[in-house]
Design a protein around this motif. Structure first.
Motif, PDB file in Angstrom:
ATOM      1  N   HIS A 159       0.807  -1.053  -0.011  1.00  0.00           N
ATOM      2  CA  HIS A 159       0.100   0.032   0.107  1.00  0.00           C
ATOM      3  C   HIS A 159       1.137   1.322   0.155  1.00  0.00           C
ATOM      4  N   ASP A 160       0.286   2.407  -0.374  1.00  0.00           N
ATOM      5  CA  ASP A 160       0.969   3.655  -0.418  1.00  0.00           C
ATOM      6  C   ASP A 160       0.361   4.724   0.213  1.00  0.00           C
ATOM      7  N   PRO A 161       0.629   5.040   1.540  1.00  0.00           N
ATOM      8  CA  PRO A 161       0.076   6.407   2.158  1.00  0.00           C
ATOM      9  C   PRO A 161       0.088   7.607   1.551  1.00  0.00           C
ATOM     10  N   HIS A 162       1.556   7.797   0.671  1.00  0.00           N
ATOM     11  CA  HIS A 162       1.717   9.025  -0.224  1.00  0.00           C
ATOM     12  C   HIS A 162       0.820   9.074  -0.976  1.00  0.00           C
ATOM     13  N   LEU A 163       0.377   8.023  -1.870  1.00  0.00           N
ATOM     14  CA  LEU A 163      -0.661   7.915  -2.978  1.00  0.00           C
ATOM     15  C   LEU A 163      -2.180   8.280  -2.245  1.00  0.00           C
ATOM     16  N   MET A 164      -2.407   7.683  -1.175  1.00  0.00           N
ATOM     17  CA  MET A 164      -3.521   7.952  -0.325  1.00  0.00           C
ATOM     18  C   MET A 164      -3.791   9.332  -0.143  1.00  0.00           C
ATOM     19  N   ALA A 165      -2.576  10.004   0.700  1.00  0.00           N
ATOM     20  CA  ALA A 165      -2.760  11.336   0.685  1.00  0.00           C
ATOM     21  C   ALA A 165      -3.231  12.267  -0.424  1.00  0.00           C
ATOM     22  N   TYR A 166      -2.438  11.734  -1.511  1.00  0.00           N
ATOM     23  CA  TYR A 166      -2.694  12.592  -2.929  1.00  0.00           C
ATOM     24  C   TYR A 166      -4.191  12.455  -3.313  1.00  0.00           C
ATOM     25  N   LEU A 167      -4.944  11.209  -3.194  1.00  0.00           N
ATOM     26  CA  LEU A 167      -6.054  11.034  -3.748  1.00  0.00           C
ATOM     27  C   LEU A 167      -7.125  11.677  -2.708  1.00  0.00           C
ATOM     28  N   LEU A 168      -6.755  11.738  -1.383  1.00  0.00           N
ATOM     29  CA  LEU A 168      -7.936  12.313  -0.443  1.00  0.00           C
ATOM     30  C   LEU A 168      -7.640  13.735  -0.530  1.00  0.00           C
ATOM     31  N   ALA A 169      -6.594  14.508  -1.070  1.00  0.00           N
ATOM     32  CA  ALA A 169      -6.535  15.754  -0.962  1.00  0.00           C
ATOM     33  C   ALA A 169      -5.789  16.247  -2.149  1.00  0.00           C
ATOM     34  N   PRO A 170      -6.392  16.068  -3.249  1.00  0.00           N
ATOM     35  CA  PRO A 170      -5.312  16.170  -4.730  1.00  0.00           C
ATOM     36  C   PRO A 170      -4.737  17.728  -4.795  1.00  0.00           C
ATOM     37  N   ASN A 171      -5.490  18.777  -4.060  1.00  0.00           N
ATOM     38  CA  ASN A 171      -5.003  20.118  -4.287  1.00  0.00           C
ATOM     39  C   ASN A 171      -4.067  20.509  -3.142  1.00  0.00           C
ATOM     40  N   ARG A 172      -3.681  19.589  -2.321  1.00  0.00           N
ATOM     41  CA  ARG A 172      -2.646  20.177  -1.190  1.00  0.00           C
ATOM     42  C   ARG A 172      -1.468  20.753  -1.617  1.00  0.00           C
TER      43      ARG A 172
END
Length: 175
Positions: A73-86
Motif C-alpha cells: 500500500h502507499d500512504p503517499h498515494l492515499m494522501a494525494y487521492l484524498l487531497a489532490p489540491n494539497r
C-alpha cells in the motif's frame, strides 16, 4: 541491528539514506543495509509492505537489485487521492498537516500513523480509483522511470514544426 525483525502480516518501511528501516507496529525500528538480507521479506507474498511513496521505494530498491512484491500500500498515494489540491505530499508535510506534529523520531512509525488514519477514508471515498487504477499503475511508472520511454524523433520534429506554424499564425492574428 542487522538482523531482520519478526514480521507479521504487515511491515512499514522506509528507504532513506541507502538503508531500509522496518517497523512492525511495536518494539524497535530495525534498520538494515539495502542488500540481499531484506530480499526474502520484500518479495514475500504473505507480508503487506507499506512504504511512504511506493514508486520511489521501488526505484531505490531496484537500484540495489531488490524487488518489492505485492501486496503493498502507499500512504503517499492515499494522501494525494484524498487531497489532490494539497500541493506538497512529502511525509513531513502530511504529518504536519494531519497531526500538527513535526516529523521527529522514526519515519516508519509515522508512516503507520498516516496509513492508519487514511486507509479507512480511502476505502470510504476513493477505493476503486486507488485499488484498480492508481496502485497498479505505480510499478509501471517506476519501470518507465528506470528504462525511459521510446519516442520517434521524426514525429516529434513534425509536431514541433506544426506548432511553430500555429504560433506564428496566432501571433499574426493577435496583431
Amino acid at each position: 541491528t542487522h538482523t531482520l525483525p519478526q514480521v507479521g502480516e504487515t511491515v512499514f518501511l522506509d528507504t532513506e539514506d541507502g538503508r531500509i528501516s522496518l517497523w512492525t507496529g511495536n518494539g524497535e525500528v530495525t534498520s538494515v543495509p539495502m542488500d540481499s538480507r531484506a530480499s526474502a521479506l520484500l518479495s514475500d507474498p504473505k507480508v503487506r509492505k507499506i512504504p511512504y511513496d511506493l514508486k520511489s521505494a521501488i526505484v531505490k530498491l531496484r537500484q540495489n537489485n531488490l524487488e518489492l512484491a505485492p501486496p503493498y500500500h502507499d500512504p503517499h498515494l492515499m494522501a494525494y487521492l484524498l487531497a489532490p489540491n494539497r500541493g506538497k505530499y512529502d511525509l513531513a508535510d502530511v504529518v504536519f498537516d494531519t497531526f500538527g506534529n513535526t516529523l521527529a523520531g522514526n519515519r516508519s512509525a509515522w508512516i503507520q500513523k498516516v496509513y492508519d488514519l487514511m486507509r479507512p477514508k480511502v476505502d470510504e471515498q476513493v477505493r476503486d480509483v486507488y485499488e484498480q487504477i492508481e496502485l497498479p499503475l505505480i510499478p509501471i511508472l517506476a519501470k518507465m522511470e528506470r528504462i525511459g520511454i521510446g519516442i520517434a524523433p521524426g514525429v516529434l520534429k513534425k509536431m514541433s514544426e506544426e506548432m511553430g506554424d500555429q504560433i506564428q499564425d496566432l501571433t499574426q492574428r493577435i496583431f
